[in-house]
Design an enzyme around this catalytic site. Structure first.
Site, short mmCIF file in Angstrom:
data_model
loop_
_atom_site.label_atom_id
_atom_site.label_comp_id
_atom_site.label_asym_id
_atom_site.label_seq_id
_atom_site.Cartn_x
_atom_site.Cartn_y
_atom_site.Cartn_z
N TYR A 288 -14.94 -21.71 43.51
CA TYR A 288 -15.97 -20.85 43.93
C TYR A 288 -15.59 -19.93 44.97
O TYR A 288 -15.99 -20.21 46.07
CB TYR A 288 -17.07 -22.01 44.63
CG TYR A 288 -17.51 -22.89 43.52
CD1 TYR A 288 -18.60 -22.75 42.66
CD2 TYR A 288 -16.84 -24.12 43.58
CE1 TYR A 288 -18.89 -23.75 41.75
CE2 TYR A 288 -17.40 -25.15 42.65
CZ TYR A 288 -18.51 -24.99 41.85
OH TYR A 288 -18.75 -25.84 40.89
N ASP A 350 -16.27 -24.82 47.57
CA ASP A 350 -17.51 -24.13 48.47
C ASP A 350 -18.34 -23.93 47.64
O ASP A 350 -18.60 -22.80 47.17
CB ASP A 350 -16.68 -23.28 49.26
CG ASP A 350 -17.93 -22.57 50.34
OD1 ASP A 350 -18.76 -23.24 50.44
OD2 ASP A 350 -17.89 -21.47 50.64
N CYS A 376 -22.83 -26.76 52.64
CA CYS A 376 -24.02 -26.40 53.32
C CYS A 376 -25.30 -27.34 53.12
O CYS A 376 -26.43 -27.02 53.86
CB CYS A 376 -24.45 -24.85 53.38
SG CYS A 376 -24.92 -24.45 51.68
#
Length: 420
Positions: A288, A350, A376
């Site tokens: 990613y 990520d 996140c």
């Protein structure tokens, strides 16, 4: 539903929780506030306070800087002292994942965002109200983004008025202009403006657009053919350079309207150094990889990097960034979950908010000894770890980086090591 009492805790989404007959979730409150809730509404099976008053204020509070705080959905925590914000983020992360770890705060608390998408509607230009996508706050400032916010918006209004362009009607789904997207290079001073519109550019618009936004280093008109409410369109360069640049430490990144870049330029070095600190060996797989944010940084420090990204344009940008910085990094188009994982010492992942999903199982079956998971969304990480990664890996270390002051969000860097 009516209720009153003290806010005893904060929810994962950053709302104060009033424990009444049924829990009531109250936005823009803090632990220790005494609130009276006069009206609630059901949303996703929960009671959200719609009309309420804070009768007694918590000692955790501070005066919000933004005049739009309390209506705008961008910052839920601007009223909470920053040290308390960081504690809340640590507590929420531990509650979700079981991991207790340190957190590093953002070096800047205002003016840190390097990008913002202002929705242009018949109700005004600005941001959506919290949990009310059809209600818009007509903003005059955005302290977390830029001191130039009003200049950008005033210029847009003048341009639209002169050219008789209509703002987007959210209910009827019609109009000419839908979004104004602005990006700033915080360390380079460069500005990119992109207008997302439902009408194609003509010569008359082009001339006026250039004149009004003469201060932009990169100026785009993005045609939006669909009615979806997002700031995406077919970007056409009108004036200036095709990219702006941002300089993070000793690395320069090129930025385009249609590529993702971390929103907090000042906290990004903390995130990059955290990933660097957990990286081992010589060969790194960057899954990613996007525009090469992590990969380029690591390659600059002597690691040999190979990146995989499904977005072909992002891959093109990543390879441009590698060339620009003169580093040993190669990026290619591919789906992370279909990547043939070879002989790498470290994998950096990520993923989007939904998490790794199938890629987690692929990694669990690989021979990579060291994984750095940048997340996140702690809930997605927990699912990936419990359902897949835990079979082969254990959590070695972690660090939280506050990329998003005044919100409940936090970026986590989690180091996983293969089980022996």
């Amino acid at each position: 539903m009516k209720a009153q009492g003290y806010i005893e805790e904060m929810s994962d989404e950053g709302l104060g929780v009033l424990k009444a007959e049924k829990p009531v979730y109250v936005p823009y409150t803090a632990v220790g506030d005494f609130v009276r809730v006069h009206k609630t509404r059901r949303r996703f099976g929960r009671y959200i306070a719609e009309k309420f008053e804070v009768v007694e204020f918590s000692q955790l509070r501070q005066t919000p800087r933004c005049m739009h705080f309390g209506k705008c959905g961008g910052c839920l925590w601007q009223h909470i002292k920053y040290k308390e914000q960081l504690k809340l983020k640590q507590e929420n992360f531990k509650k979700i994942t079981g991991i207790a770890t340190d957190i590093k705060g953002s070096p800047k608390l205002f003016g840190f965002r390097n990008s913002s998408n202002f929705i242009v509607t018949t109700q005004g230009i600005g941001f959506k109200e919290y949990s009310r996508p059809l209600s818009i706050v007509d903003v005059k400032e955005c302290p977390v983004f830029s001191s130039k916010t009003w200049e950008y918006l005033r210029t847009l209004k003048e341009f639209m008025r002169e050219e008789n362009l209509k703002a987007w009607n959210l209910k009827r789904k019609r109009g000419d202009v839908h979004y104004l997207s602005v990006r700033e290079g915080k360390f380079t001073g460069e500005i990119m403006i992109s207008l997302i519109a439902h009408i194609k550019l003509n010569e008359k618009f082009t001339e006026a657009f250039r004149d009004y936004f003469h201060f932009a280093d990169s100026l785009y008109w993005s045609f939006k053919a669909d009615e979806r409410d997002d700031p995406r369109g077919e970007a056409e360069l009108i004036a200036g350079e095709p990219y702006i640049s941002e300089k993070i430490g000793d690395v320069v990144y090129l930025i385009h309207p249609n590529t993702f870049f971390q929103a907090n330029s000042y906290a990004l070095p903390l995130l990059l150094k955290a990933v660097e600190g957990f990286t081992e060996g010589e060969k790194v797989l960057d899954l990613y990889s996007g525009v090469g944010t992590f990969g380029i940084w690591l390659a600059k420090r002597g690691f040999k990097v190979e990146g995989v990204e499904v977005n072909s344009f992002a891959v093109e940008m990543a390879n441009k960034n590698a060339e620009l910085n003169g580093v040993d990094a190669v990026f290619r188009i591919g789906k992370a979950e279909e990547t043939a994982i070879g002989d790498y010492d470290t994998a950096v992942v990520d993923p989007p908010r939904r998490g790794l999903k199938e890629t987690a199982e692929l990694l669990a079956k690989s021979s990579i000894e060291n994984i750095i998971y940048v997340s996140c969304n702690p809930k997605a990480f927990k699912l990936d770890y419990e359902n897949h990664l835990k079979k082969a890996y254990q959590i070695e270390d972690a660090l939280l980086i506050d990329m998003f002051p005044h919100t409940p969000h936090v970026e986590a860097v989690i180091n996983l090591k293969v089980k022996r």
